[in-house]
Design a protein around this motif. Structure first.
Motif, short mmCIF file in Angstrom:
data_model
loop_
_atom_site.label_atom_id
_atom_site.label_comp_id
_atom_site.label_asym_id
_atom_site.label_seq_id
_atom_site.Cartn_x
_atom_site.Cartn_y
_atom_site.Cartn_z
N LYS A 294 0.85 -1.18 0.00
CA LYS A 294 0.00 0.00 0.00
C LYS A 294 0.90 1.25 0.00
O LYS A 294 1.77 1.38 0.85
CB LYS A 294 -0.86 0.00 1.25
N PRO A 295 0.69 2.17 -0.93
CA PRO A 295 1.49 3.40 -0.93
C PRO A 295 1.22 4.24 0.32
O PRO A 295 0.18 4.11 0.96
CB PRO A 295 1.02 4.14 -2.17
N ILE A 296 2.16 5.11 0.64
CA ILE A 296 2.06 5.91 1.87
C ILE A 296 0.81 6.79 1.83
O ILE A 296 0.12 6.94 2.83
CB ILE A 296 3.32 6.76 2.04
N TYR A 297 0.52 7.38 0.69
CA TYR A 297 -0.60 8.31 0.65
C TYR A 297 -1.95 7.62 0.74
O TYR A 297 -2.97 8.27 0.95
CB TYR A 297 -0.53 9.19 -0.61
N LYS A 298 -2.01 6.30 0.60
CA LYS A 298 -3.28 5.59 0.74
C LYS A 298 -3.48 5.01 2.14
O LYS A 298 -4.55 4.51 2.45
CB LYS A 298 -3.36 4.46 -0.28
N ASP A 299 -2.45 5.08 2.98
CA ASP A 299 -2.56 4.62 4.36
C ASP A 299 -3.14 5.77 5.18
O ASP A 299 -2.57 6.87 5.21
CB ASP A 299 -1.19 4.22 4.89
N PRO A 300 -4.28 5.59 5.84
CA PRO A 300 -4.95 6.72 6.51
C PRO A 300 -4.10 7.41 7.58
O PRO A 300 -4.07 8.64 7.65
CB PRO A 300 -6.20 6.12 7.13
N LYS A 301 -3.42 6.65 8.40
CA LYS A 301 -2.63 7.25 9.48
C LYS A 301 -1.46 8.05 8.91
O LYS A 301 -1.19 9.17 9.36
CB LYS A 301 -2.11 6.17 10.42
N LEU A 302 -0.78 7.50 7.96
CA LEU A 302 0.35 8.22 7.37
C LEU A 302 -0.11 9.41 6.55
O LEU A 302 0.57 10.43 6.49
CB LEU A 302 1.19 7.28 6.51
N PHE A 303 -1.26 9.30 5.93
CA PHE A 303 -1.80 10.42 5.17
C PHE A 303 -2.10 11.60 6.10
O PHE A 303 -1.79 12.75 5.78
CB PHE A 303 -3.06 10.00 4.42
N ILE A 304 -2.69 11.33 7.25
CA ILE A 304 -2.97 12.39 8.22
C ILE A 304 -1.68 13.01 8.73
O ILE A 304 -1.57 14.22 8.87
CB ILE A 304 -3.84 11.85 9.38
N LEU A 305 -0.67 12.17 8.98
CA LEU A 305 0.63 12.67 9.43
C LEU A 305 1.25 13.58 8.36
O LEU A 305 1.74 14.67 8.67
CB LEU A 305 1.56 11.51 9.75
N LEU A 306 1.22 13.15 7.11
CA LEU A 306 1.75 13.98 6.03
C LEU A 306 0.97 15.28 5.90
O LEU A 306 1.56 16.35 5.65
CB LEU A 306 1.72 13.20 4.71
N LEU A 307 -0.32 15.21 6.06
CA LEU A 307 -1.16 16.40 5.97
C LEU A 307 -0.83 17.38 7.10
O LEU A 307 -0.72 18.59 6.86
CB LEU A 307 -2.63 15.99 6.03
N LEU A 308 -0.64 16.88 8.31
CA LEU A 308 -0.27 17.75 9.43
C LEU A 308 1.09 18.41 9.21
O LEU A 308 1.27 19.59 9.50
CB LEU A 308 -0.28 16.96 10.74
N ILE A 309 2.03 17.66 8.72
CA ILE A 309 3.36 18.21 8.45
C ILE A 309 3.26 19.30 7.38
O ILE A 309 3.87 20.36 7.50
CB ILE A 309 4.33 17.09 8.03
N LEU A 310 2.49 19.04 6.35
CA LEU A 310 2.30 20.03 5.29
C LEU A 310 1.64 21.30 5.83
O LEU A 310 2.07 22.41 5.52
CB LEU A 310 1.47 19.43 4.17
N LEU A 311 0.62 21.15 6.65
CA LEU A 311 -0.05 22.32 7.24
C LEU A 311 0.88 23.11 8.15
O LEU A 311 0.85 24.35 8.14
CB LEU A 311 -1.30 21.88 8.00
N LEU A 312 1.69 22.42 8.94
CA LEU A 312 2.65 23.11 9.80
C LEU A 312 3.67 23.89 8.97
O LEU A 312 4.04 25.02 9.31
CB LEU A 312 3.36 22.12 10.72
N CYS A 313 4.12 23.29 7.88
CA CYS A 313 5.07 23.99 7.01
C CYS A 313 4.43 25.23 6.39
O CYS A 313 5.07 26.29 6.31
CB CYS A 313 5.57 23.06 5.91
N ILE A 314 3.19 25.12 5.99
CA ILE A 314 2.49 26.28 5.41
C ILE A 314 2.34 27.38 6.45
O ILE A 314 2.56 28.57 6.15
CB ILE A 314 1.12 25.84 4.84
N VAL A 315 1.98 27.02 7.68
CA VAL A 315 1.78 28.02 8.73
C VAL A 315 3.10 28.70 9.08
O VAL A 315 3.17 29.93 9.21
CB VAL A 315 1.16 27.37 9.98
N PHE A 316 4.17 27.95 9.23
CA PHE A 316 5.46 28.52 9.62
C PHE A 316 6.08 29.38 8.52
O PHE A 316 6.66 30.42 8.79
CB PHE A 316 6.44 27.44 10.04
#
Length: 67
Positions: free
Chosen positions: A42-64
């Motif tokens: 299963k690719p990383i972006y299709k795994d729900p937990k890892l997808f949420i983690l990637l999304l949070l990291i992306l949002l933090l980068c956008i905010v900072f």
């Protein structure tokens, strides 16, 4: 430094052939090797937990970096 001595007087008993054959399970060894070395199915972006983690990291980068 410690010195080590080889114990030549004592004869060690080797395991019998039946015990050795009991641990010769090459299909399980191959399966474990494939599990460790190959990519997950299963690719990383299709795994729900890892997808949420990637999304949070992306949002933090956008905010900072947006300020």
């Amino acid at each position: 430094m410690r010195e080590f001595k080889e114990n030549k007087d004592k004869n060690t008993e080797l395991p019998s052939d039946s015990v050795i054959n009991k641990y010769k399970d090459f299909s399980r060894l191959h399966a474990n090797y494939d599990k460790v070395t190959k990519r997950p199915k299963k690719p990383i972006y299709k795994d729900p937990k890892l997808f949420i983690l990637l999304l949070l990291i992306l949002l933090l980068c956008i905010v900072f970096f947006s300020e």
